[in-house]
Design a protein around this motif. Structure first.
Motif, short mmCIF file in Angstrom:
data_model
loop_
_atom_site.label_atom_id
_atom_site.label_comp_id
_atom_site.label_asym_id
_atom_site.label_seq_id
_atom_site.Cartn_x
_atom_site.Cartn_y
_atom_site.Cartn_z
N HIS A 1 0.83 -1.20 0.00
CA HIS A 1 0.00 0.00 0.00
C HIS A 1 0.87 1.26 0.00
N ALA A 2 1.88 1.27 0.87
CA ALA A 2 2.79 2.43 0.92
C ALA A 2 3.48 2.64 -0.42
N GLU A 3 3.93 1.55 -1.01
CA GLU A 3 4.58 1.64 -2.33
C GLU A 3 3.61 2.20 -3.37
N ALA A 4 2.37 1.75 -3.34
CA ALA A 4 1.38 2.19 -4.32
C ALA A 4 1.06 3.68 -4.18
N VAL A 5 1.03 4.17 -2.93
CA VAL A 5 0.75 5.60 -2.71
C VAL A 5 1.80 6.46 -3.42
N VAL A 6 3.06 6.07 -3.30
CA VAL A 6 4.14 6.84 -3.93
C VAL A 6 4.21 6.55 -5.42
N ALA A 7 4.22 5.29 -5.79
CA ALA A 7 4.37 4.91 -7.20
C ALA A 7 3.20 5.42 -8.04
N GLY A 8 2.01 5.49 -7.44
CA GLY A 8 0.84 5.94 -8.16
C GLY A 8 0.68 7.45 -8.21
N GLY A 9 1.58 8.18 -7.57
CA GLY A 9 1.54 9.63 -7.63
C GLY A 9 0.57 10.28 -6.67
N ASP A 10 0.04 9.52 -5.72
CA ASP A 10 -0.88 10.13 -4.75
C ASP A 10 -0.14 11.06 -3.79
#
Length: 365
Positions: free
Chosen positions: A308-317
Motif C-alpha cells: 500500500h505504501a509503495e502504491a501511494v508513492v508509485a501511483g503519484g498520490d
C-alpha cells in the motif's frame, strides 16, 4: 521494477535517502519543556529504523502553547540545551535526518496525558488559561479560551520564529509548522473555530492570514537549505468546516511563500467530527494538494501495508508516506518494507549480522 518508496527525494536542499517519514508523535514525557532520558531512548530507537526522516513530536513555542504540562518545548535556553544533549547522543549512532514540528495548542492546551484520562487540568492544578482566535471551547466542559488580541498574535508569531532559530542552532534539519489537528493555527483556518470579525476572521483570505504570517516569520528566521513545511488537516470532517478545497488554497498560498513540503492529515478540530476510518483514508486529501501545487507532499493515516505504501508513492498520490503509531508498534517497519519490496536500507553496523539469509542485499554496504 525498483521500489519508488525507497528512492531519494530532495526537500528544499535536504536529501532524504527514502520516502518513509516518521511522523511527530507526542510523548508527554518532558519536564518544563525539557527533553529527558525518555526522549534519548525513544528517538534513538526510531533513528535506527532506516526511515528517511524523523520528525520530533509537537514542540511548543511557548509554555502556554503546550498540549499538556509534560510536552516538549523550545522556548528557552534550558529547553534548547536539553534537546541538544539528546540529539548529540542520537547522532553519534545515526545519520538519519531529524526535523522538528513546532506548534501551539491554542484552546486544546492544558490537558492531561492520554494515560491519565485526558481532559483539561483545572486552574491551579497544573492548568492554565488557554487562547484561541475566538472564545469558543473545543469541548462543552472546557474553559472558555481567551480571544487573542494584536499583542497576543505578535507574541506567538515571534515565539514561532524564535523556536525556529533555536532549532536551526542545534542542527535540526527540517521544520514542520503544525497547522493541523485542531491546534491554534488550524483554529484560525477553520470557520468553525474562527468567528472573528477583524482582518483575521471571516473570509478564507482572512482566516489564512495568521498562519501565513507565522510561516513567513519562521521562513525568515531559518537559513537557506533548511526546509520548512506545514502540516495541515485536509478536512474537519464536519459540514461547514475546513475542507479539501480550502486546504488546496492554503497550500497554494504557502507555495507562493516558499514552502518546501506539505504533510496532510485531517480532523481534530471539532467533537462533532465523523470519520470513516479505513487504510489510506486521508490519501485523497494529500493527492489533492500534490496535484494542485506540485509541492512535495506526505500522506499519513492507517498506511501500514508495504504494498500500500509503495502504491501511494508509485501511483503519484503523494511523494512520501508518514508512519506514526504503526512504527511504534514495529520500529523496524522500513527494514521489513525494504526487504519485501527488494530495496536496500541503512542499518547500524552492530545490527548487520541480523540480516536474514534470504535478504542478503537488504542492508546498504
Amino acid at each position: 521494477m525498483a521500489s519508488q518508496l525507497f528512492r531519494p527525494i530532495d526537500l528544499g536542499g535536504l536529501t532524504l535517502p527514502n520516502r518513509v517519514v516518521i511522523a511527530p508523535m507526542c510523548q508527554y514525557s518532558a519536564v518544563d519543556g525539557d527533553a529527558t532520558d525518555w526522549h534519548t531512548l525513544h528517538l534513538g530507537n526510531l533513528a535506527l529504523s532506516g526511515a528517511g526522516l524523523l520528525i520530533l513530536e509537537a514542540t511548543a513555542v511557548e509554555p502556554e502553547g503546550r498540549i499538556s504540562p509534560d510536552d516538549l518545548g523550545l522556548w528557552s535556553d534550558v529547553n534548547e540545551t536539553a534537546l541538544a544533549r539528546v540529539l548529540e547522543t542520537v547522532r553519534r549512532h545515526s545519520d538519519m535526518p531529524i526535523g522538528v514540528q513546532l506548534g501551539h495548542a491554542g484552546r486544546k492546551a492544558s490537558v492531561r496525558a492520554p494515560w491519565l484520562g485526558g481532559g483539561q487540568y483545572p486552574l491551579g492544578e497544573r492548568g492554565w488559561e488557554t487562547v484561541a482566535p475566538s472564545p469558543l471551547p473545543m469541548q462543552q466542559e472546557d474553559r472558555l479560551p481567551l480571544a487573542l488580541d494584536a499583542a497576543g498574535l505578535a507574541r506567538i508569531r515571534e515565539a514561532f520564529a524564535a523556536a525556529a532559530r533555536r532549532a536551526a542552532r542545534i542542527g535540526l534539519q527540517a521544520i514542520e509548522i503544525h497547522a493541523a489537528h485542531g491546534y491554534l493555527l488550524h483554529q484560525f483556518l477553520s470557520p468553525l473555530s474562527n468567528q472573528r470579525d477583524d482582518a483575521y476572521g471571516g473570509t478564507l483570505e482572512n482566516r489564512m492570514r495568521f498562519p501565513l504570517e507565522v510561516f513567513e516569520a519562521v521562513r525568515a528566521a531559518t537559513p537557506a537549505g533548511l526546509p520548512v513545511g506545514v502540516r495541515v488537516s485536509g478536512t474537519d470532517w464536519v459540514e461547514g468546516g475546513w475542507d479539501s478545497e480550502q486546504t488546496v488554497a492554503f497550500a497554494e498560498a504557502l507555495k507562493a511563500r516558499g514552502v518546501d513540503f506539505m504533510h496532510v492529515s485531517s480532523g481534530g478540530l471539532s467533537a462533532a467530527q465523523r470519520i470513516a476510518l479505513a487504510p489510506g483514508y486521508q490519501v485523497p486529501l494529500a493527492r489533492a494538494v500534490k496535484q494542485a501545487t506540485g509541492v512535495p507532499t506526505m500522506a499519513v493515516g492507517l498506511i501500514t501495508d508495504y504494498e500500500h505504501a509503495e502504491a501511494v508513492v508509485a501511483g503519484g498520490d503523494a511523494d512520501m508516506v508518514a508512519l506514526a503509531r504503526g512504527i511504534l508498534f514495529d520500529p523496524r517497519w522500513p527494514w521489513h518494507a525494504a526487504a519485501h519490496l527488494g530495496a536496500t536500507v541503512k542499518a547500524p553496523k552492530q545490527y548487520l549480522r541480523s540480516q536474514p539469509a534470504r535478504y542478503r542485499t537488504l542492508f546498504e554496504s
